[in-house]
Design an enzyme around this catalytic site. Sequence first.
Site, PDB file in Angstrom:
ATOM      1  NE  ARG A   1       0.266 -10.311   2.964  1.00 18.54           N
ATOM      2  CZ  ARG A   1       0.343  -8.988   2.983  1.00 18.54           C
ATOM      3  NH1 ARG A   1       0.340  -8.339   4.130  1.00 18.54           N
ATOM      4  NH2 ARG A   1       0.418  -8.291   1.861  1.00 18.54           N
TER       5      ARG A   1
ATOM      6  CG  PHE B   1     -11.313   1.794  -0.831  1.00 20.43           C
ATOM      7  CD1 PHE B   1     -12.061   1.065   0.085  1.00 20.43           C
ATOM      8  CD2 PHE B   1     -11.265   3.173  -0.693  1.00 20.43           C
ATOM      9  CE1 PHE B   1     -12.757   1.702   1.114  1.00 20.43           C
ATOM     10  CE2 PHE B   1     -11.960   3.822   0.323  1.00 20.43           C
ATOM     11  CZ  PHE B   1     -12.701   3.077   1.236  1.00 20.43           C
ATOM     12  CG  LEU B   2      -4.541   0.931  -3.244  1.00 19.99           C
ATOM     13  CD1 LEU B   2      -3.077   1.065  -2.860  1.00 19.99           C
ATOM     14  CD2 LEU B   2      -4.835   1.682  -4.534  1.00 19.99           C
ATOM     15  NE  ARG B   3      -9.628  -3.730  -8.039  1.00 22.86           N
ATOM     16  CZ  ARG B   3      -9.986  -3.721  -9.321  1.00 22.86           C
ATOM     17  NH1 ARG B   3     -10.712  -4.682  -9.814  1.00 22.86           N
ATOM     18  NH2 ARG B   3      -9.594  -2.742 -10.125  1.00 22.86           N
TER      19      ARG B   3
ATOM     20  N   GLY C   1     -15.893 -20.073  -5.418  1.00 24.17           N
ATOM     21  CA  GLY C   1     -14.578 -20.697  -5.534  1.00 24.17           C
ATOM     22  C   GLY C   1     -14.181 -21.350  -4.227  1.00 24.17           C
TER      23      GLY C   1
ATOM     24  CB  VAL D   1      -0.955   0.017   1.228  1.00 24.11           C
ATOM     25  CG1 VAL D   1      -1.640   1.370   1.368  1.00 24.11           C
ATOM     26  CG2 VAL D   1      -1.989  -1.088   1.119  1.00 24.11           C
TER      27      VAL D   1
ATOM     28  CB  CYS E   1      -7.715  -6.716   2.743  1.00 27.50           C
ATOM     29  SG  CYS E   1      -6.395  -5.534   2.487  1.00 27.50           S
TER      30      CYS E   1
ATOM     31  CE  LYS F   1      -5.062  -6.439   7.679  1.00 20.84           C
ATOM     32  NZ  LYS F   1      -5.474  -5.113   8.110  1.00 20.84           N
TER      33      LYS F   1
HETATM   34  C1  UDX Z   1      -9.322  -6.212  -1.229  1.00 20.37           C
HETATM   35  C2  UDX Z   1     -10.308  -5.097  -1.611  1.00 20.37           C
HETATM   36  O1  UDX Z   1     -10.914  -5.420  -2.877  1.00 20.37           O
HETATM   37  C3  UDX Z   1      -9.594  -3.760  -1.668  1.00 20.37           C
HETATM   38  O2  UDX Z   1     -10.533  -2.720  -1.978  1.00 20.37           O
HETATM   39  C4  UDX Z   1      -8.974  -3.541  -0.292  1.00 20.37           C
HETATM   40  O3  UDX Z   1      -8.413  -2.322  -0.138  1.00 20.37           O
HETATM   41  C5  UDX Z   1      -7.971  -4.636  -0.014  1.00 20.37           C
HETATM   42  O4  UDX Z   1      -8.665  -5.879  -0.017  1.00 20.37           O
HETATM   43  P1  UDX Z   1      -7.505  -7.684  -2.466  1.00 20.37           P
HETATM   44  O5  UDX Z   1      -7.357  -8.395  -1.167  1.00 20.37           O
HETATM   45  O6  UDX Z   1      -6.299  -7.280  -3.202  1.00 20.37           O
HETATM   46  O7  UDX Z   1      -8.387  -6.372  -2.281  1.00 20.37           O
HETATM   47  O8  UDX Z   1      -8.296  -8.668  -3.445  1.00 20.37           O
HETATM   48  P2  UDX Z   1      -9.775  -8.814  -4.017  1.00 20.37           P
HETATM   49  O9  UDX Z   1      -9.731  -8.665  -5.477  1.00 20.37           O
HETATM   50  O10 UDX Z   1     -10.761  -7.986  -3.305  1.00 20.37           O
HETATM   51  O11 UDX Z   1     -10.036 -10.369  -3.707  1.00 20.37           O
HETATM   52  C6  UDX Z   1     -10.012 -10.852  -2.379  1.00 20.37           C
HETATM   53  C7  UDX Z   1     -10.274 -12.332  -2.350  1.00 20.37           C
HETATM   54  O12 UDX Z   1     -11.593 -12.634  -2.759  1.00 20.37           O
HETATM   55  C8  UDX Z   1      -9.367 -13.158  -3.278  1.00 20.37           C
HETATM   56  O13 UDX Z   1      -8.951 -14.319  -2.612  1.00 20.37           O
HETATM   57  C9  UDX Z   1     -10.263 -13.523  -4.437  1.00 20.37           C
HETATM   58  O14 UDX Z   1      -9.886 -14.725  -5.070  1.00 20.37           O
HETATM   59  C10 UDX Z   1     -11.596 -13.664  -3.739  1.00 20.37           C
HETATM   60  N1  UDX Z   1     -12.746 -13.448  -4.629  1.00 20.37           N
HETATM   61  C11 UDX Z   1     -12.962 -12.237  -5.192  1.00 20.37           C
HETATM   62  C12 UDX Z   1     -13.648 -14.494  -4.843  1.00 20.37           C
HETATM   63  O15 UDX Z   1     -13.478 -15.600  -4.321  1.00 20.37           O
HETATM   64  N2  UDX Z   1     -14.734 -14.263  -5.640  1.00 20.37           N
HETATM   65  C13 UDX Z   1     -14.970 -13.062  -6.239  1.00 20.37           C
HETATM   66  O16 UDX Z   1     -15.998 -12.936  -6.935  1.00 20.37           O
HETATM   67  C14 UDX Z   1     -14.045 -12.020  -6.007  1.00 20.37           C
END
Ligand code: UDX
Length: 430
Positions: A327, A152-154, A253, A11, A260, A263
């Site tokens: 993680r 809110f970064l992915r 899935g 981040v 994120c 936690k």
């Molecule tokens: C997330 C939030 O999207 C982001 O805004 C925040 O600031 C940080 O946490 P991130 O953890 O990078 O981002 O990933 P994200 O794309 O949100 O996916 C999180 C988890 O959900 C992944 O394991 C992904 O595989 C899973 N997921 C996501 C699903 O199982 N199904 C979905 O439809 C979408």
Amino acid sequence: MNILVAGVGYVGTTTALLLAELGWNVIGFDTDKSKVSTLSSGTLPFYEPGLDKLLHTQLNKGNIRFISDPVQAIQESQVIFICVGTPSQEDGSADLQYIRSAVTMIGTYMQEYKLLIMKSTVPVGTQNLVTQWISEAQKSPLPFDVVSNPEFLREGNAVYDAFHPDRIVIGTDSSAAAQQVRMLYRDIDSPYLVTTPATAEMIKYAANAFLATKISYMNELARLCDQLNVSITDIAAGIGYDARIGKSFLQAGIGYGGSCFPKDVKSLLHIANNHGSSLGLLQQVVQVNETQHQYFMEQIKSHLGIIDKKVIAVLGLAFKPGTDDLREAPSLKLITHLLKDGAFIQVHDPVARLPEAARQAHVRQVKSVQDAIHGADAVVICTEWPEYAAEPWRDLACEMRHTAVFDGRNMLDGTQMKAWGYHYYGIGNG
Ligand code: UDX
């Protein structure tokens, strides 16, 4: 004006490079000297598409430098972004020790007004604690503001998200501080929402918990779909066209992972518990997520029979595509199950490496999908890397001893896979 970004993990580095790209002089600070020297040499200590290019450009332009001397970092900067980690503790609460030590250093070494901007995800009310910790550390009272500005970064999309945020939330009671934060993001076209600090802190948790809820809802529904012999993928398409529901985060899935969602949902539950509120829905979200990999494992066992001595190709280690982050990755939980049942594992991931702790005689990481599935009794897909969909599956069948494919991300075309002779099983597809 110099801007300090304290904590250059994923981040912090993204935020620092965004600010540098917007034309500010940025100092990236971290107590981890090796991270500082890696970044200073133009190398990212983690994988994030597009961020390495930004790092090169901004280092060459001289808009950013990385240091590990806190006194210099604090005294040379007027604005300080706090981007340190807030990991989960045993009881689910967020560990604020890194926040505390960062702001205590700021209180100790500041010699003039500072604007502190909290990017780290912190429990509601932390802004008050930070204010108290800084005041306690100051030798003599100096003015400062603390603003909550959640990220809110992915992962995997961090560069795009940094430059195209859906919204920028600014939590402060000071209109001057809000104005200053807005000015820092001067060229970013986005809705701005100015709230109280506590509201901003809560928005971050509410957003992640809501997205996690969508996923667990679909995962639980997927289990029923398997019973009813209907397709969760079709259900997602069918409900996603409803604008009130939306198409995103409906992909069933093997569960959500990453730094994120697991936690933050647990931290929100802990906050609720502290306030005598139970948030039963979110408890169920966690429960579904924590059992989803077991559900998948049961599917594997029921179709494959005995796992002992079977060769399993595991495709994908990262918790999602586009990152090397492991993680809370569901892949590691599945690998543990499979090893316990006596499997030999050939694992592939385009960027993530098997962690030291998971390495043992029965697991080997290989360089290609072909190497992973060579001689395998089954393929287990844990991460939906786009390259896996592009593999020549028709030709790969002959590499396998038995052609069972367990698609934990529903990423392959099951009908096509069956036509090519595979025994294909997704999640919630009957
Ligand atoms: C997330 C939030 O999207 C982001 O805004 C925040 O600031 C940080 O946490 P991130 O953890 O990078 O981002 O990933 P994200 O794309 O949100 O996916 C999180 C988890 O959900 C992944 O394991 C992904 O595989 C899973 N997921 C996501 C699903 O199982 N199904 C979905 O439809 C979408």
